[in-house]
Write an enzyme that holds these catalytic residues in place. Structure first.
Site, mmCIF file in Angstrom:
data_model
loop_
_atom_site.group_PDB
_atom_site.id
_atom_site.type_symbol
_atom_site.label_atom_id
_atom_site.label_comp_id
_atom_site.label_asym_id
_atom_site.label_seq_id
_atom_site.Cartn_x
_atom_site.Cartn_y
_atom_site.Cartn_z
ATOM 1 N N LYS A 121 41.631 31.035 42.820
ATOM 2 C CA LYS A 121 40.562 30.044 43.040
ATOM 3 C C LYS A 121 41.163 28.662 42.824
ATOM 4 O O LYS A 121 40.606 27.795 42.141
ATOM 5 C CB LYS A 121 39.383 30.294 42.097
ATOM 6 N N ASP A 171 36.141 34.127 46.209
ATOM 7 C CA ASP A 171 34.861 34.291 46.879
ATOM 8 C C ASP A 171 35.052 34.909 48.264
ATOM 9 O O ASP A 171 34.314 35.829 48.660
ATOM 10 C CB ASP A 171 34.097 32.961 46.964
ATOM 11 N N ASP A 214 38.452 42.345 36.894
ATOM 12 C CA ASP A 214 37.325 43.086 36.356
ATOM 13 C C ASP A 214 36.183 43.125 37.365
ATOM 14 O O ASP A 214 35.596 44.181 37.652
ATOM 15 C CB ASP A 214 36.875 42.419 35.053
ATOM 16 N N TYR A 236 39.943 35.912 29.387
ATOM 17 C CA TYR A 236 39.438 36.605 28.205
ATOM 18 C C TYR A 236 40.235 36.184 26.977
ATOM 19 O O TYR A 236 40.940 36.977 26.366
ATOM 20 C CB TYR A 236 39.520 38.119 28.394
ATOM 21 N N ASP A 259 34.799 46.558 40.067
ATOM 22 C CA ASP A 259 33.439 47.097 40.134
ATOM 23 C C ASP A 259 32.903 47.016 41.557
ATOM 24 O O ASP A 259 32.245 47.947 42.051
ATOM 25 C CB ASP A 259 32.517 46.324 39.183
#
Length: 369
Positions: free
Chosen positions: A196, A229, A253, A147, A257
């Site tokens: 990752k 993943d 983030d 971000y 969720d």
């Protein structure tokens, strides 16, 4: 004065100034619901609060062309904490609302820890076959990473290109890894790092290296580094295996969720934006957004805002009041009433009244009488 009396005197003289920003959509419904619960609870624990409300957000933008007052951050800096609802409204781009209000607070006040606990309460319906025992915390790096504002759009037509740079600093990764490792040491001693590094060849190997170095210097903590993943799949298949997860801004983030969905609803997920050094106010907000599709209907689930209030109480040095509020929220989750996101028909008011009833019938420690 005896030690007991001195502690009691300190507790009863607690005073705080807290900025209140209900924001947009259901934020204007769940924040008042949380205050309806907080005020009598804090009074019973001898906690004196000055609530200072700021009517900032999308409606303020429509009138003033900005999401908060020009000196808004200076005003907020005078408070001990910020209690925030939600931001976002139809007709205003989400990047404008987010970068105009929420992100400036996080970055100016160095709230680099985004703490997102995820715990299943027995009896709450979940899309998982067996959600029992889910109890983990996601520690999200909150001010850098993916971000960033570095990049831009170049060229026109078919040649137009968008470039977005992720920015990871050694100091930034070190401090979030240290916070997460210390948190894990006080729990089960198990820390999972989201990465990752097999596909993102610069920032993620750097992240792995710094996190591993921090954990190596933290006794009693075992580190697992898991590709994002595979980690997303494992959170759905075997969420009980996780204790503390540390992740970059974007990965944290997304994972929070997903994890909230596993325990029944994103309407249950609390979060805290923490400045651990306490040089600046920390901000407390539920994970859910402004939910404009249900705003104004009285359907919003206020429990995430209340659970967020418990995080705020604990941060401000009132663990007993925080535990009592958590116990009341858990009681409503176990026995109802439940809002539509949990398969019920209760209103925001119904749930608020039920939490108040649990608080009325509990001792200050949160145990039933």
């Amino acid at each position: 004065m005896s030690a007991v009396n001195e502690a009691e005197s300190t507790r009863c003289s607690a005073r705080h100034s807290i900025a209140l920003i209900p924001g947009d959509g259901i934020g204007t419904e769940v924040v008042p619901a949380a205050l309806e619960v907080l005020d009598p609870l804090m009074s019973r624990h001898g906690i004196q609060v000055e609530w200072v409300e700021y009517a900032w957000g999308s409606e303020y933008y429509r009138t003033n062309g900005r999401m908060m007052a020009e000196d808004g951050l200076d005003q907020l800096a005078q408070h001990d904490a910020i209690f925030f609802g939600a931001v976002g409204a139809p007709g205003i781009p989400d990047d404008l609302t987010l970068w105009g209000l929420l992100i400036p607070m996080r970055r100016t006040f160095e709230q680099y820890v985004n703490l997102r606990p995820v715990r299943h309460v027995p009896g709450v319906p979940s899309p998982l076959k067996d959600p029992e025992g889910i109890d983990l915390i996601i520690v999200r790096e909150n001010v850098e990473g993916e971000y960033s504002q570095v990049g831009g759009r170049y060229g026109v037509g078919e040649a137009e290109t968008a470039v977005q740079e992720a920015v990871f600093t050694r100091s930034g990764v070190t401090r979030i890894a240290a916070y997460a490792a210390d948190l894990a040491r006080g729990r089960r001693g198990e820390l999972t790092s989201a990465t990752k590094s097999n596909g993102i060849i610069h920032t993620m190997p750097f992240w792995d290296e710094v996190v591993a170095d921090v954990v190596a210097r933290t006794p009693g903590v075992k580190l697992r580094s898991v590709l994002i993943d595979a980690l997303a799949a494992a959170l759905v298949l075997r969420p009980q295996q996780f204790d503390v997860i540390v992740a970059s801004n974007l990965f944290g983030d997304i994972l929070s969720d997903l994890a909230a969905g596993c325990i029944g609803s994103i309407g249950l997920a609390a979060s805290a934006n923490i400045n651990p050094e306490r040089k600046h106010p920390s901000m407390f907000e539920p994970v859910h957004g402004s939910a404009p599709d249900i705003a104004g209907r009285g359907w919003a689930n206020p429990l995430a805002q209340m659970a967020t209030a418990s995080l705020m109480l604990d941060h401000l040095g009132h663990p007993d009041a925080a535990a009592e509020l958590t116990a009341a929220v858990d009681g409503v989750l176990r026995h109802g009433p439940r809002t539509r996101d949990l398969g019920g028909t209760a209103t925001t008011k119904d749930v608020t009244t039920a939490v108040l009833d649990h608080l009325t019938n509990s001792t200050p420690s949160g145990s039933p009488r």
